[in-house]
Design a protein around this motif. Structure first.
Motif: not given
Length: 128
Positions: A82-104
């Motif tokens: 399943t293709y997942v796009i994470m949506l968030t109001a936070k734009s910090q790099d570590f948040e984006q890295q966490r999204g990639r780590e969980v497979g988004a």
């Protein structure tokens, strides 16, 4: 189109769900089903039963956050494609890295560009 494509929109903000539905509603003419839901607890059942092609997933939600939902989806053989796009109001790099780590596959900061959302959905679902 023989089989309808399905997009699951998981966001606890009603206004975001409405905006996403309005952005994607033209794709319904091409056989797309939109399934909105408001929190991270019920989507597991919806993902299992509806088998969506695509999920827009809010990061900050009550019950389970988007990272937990994504990690579970990507960790299950039945739903890992399943293709997942994470949506968030936070734009910090570590948040984006966490999204990639969980497979988004993608991490989009809200407010998002409706044209970008529509273009990405059209591309991923092969509707162009």
């Amino acid at each position: 189109m023989a089989d309808n494509k399905t997009i699951l929109i998981i966001d606890d903000g009603a206004h975001i769900r409405v905006l996403m539905e309005q952005t994607l509603e033209n794709l319904e003419d091409e056989g797309l089903d939109l399934l909105p839901t408001s929190n991270g607890a019920e989507p597991f059942d919806m993902i299992q039963t509806e088998n969506p092609d695509f999920v827009f997933l809010d990061v900050m939600m009550p019950k389970l956050n988007g990272f937990e939902v994504c990690q579970t989806v990507k960790g299950d053989v039945a739903t890992q494609s399943t293709y997942v796009i994470m949506l968030t109001a936070k734009s910090q790099d570590f948040e984006q890295q966490r999204g990639r780590e969980v497979g988004a596959e993608l991490y989009v900061t809200k407010p998002s560009d409706p044209d970008e959302i529509l273009d990405k959905a059209t591309e991923v679902l092969g509707l162009d």
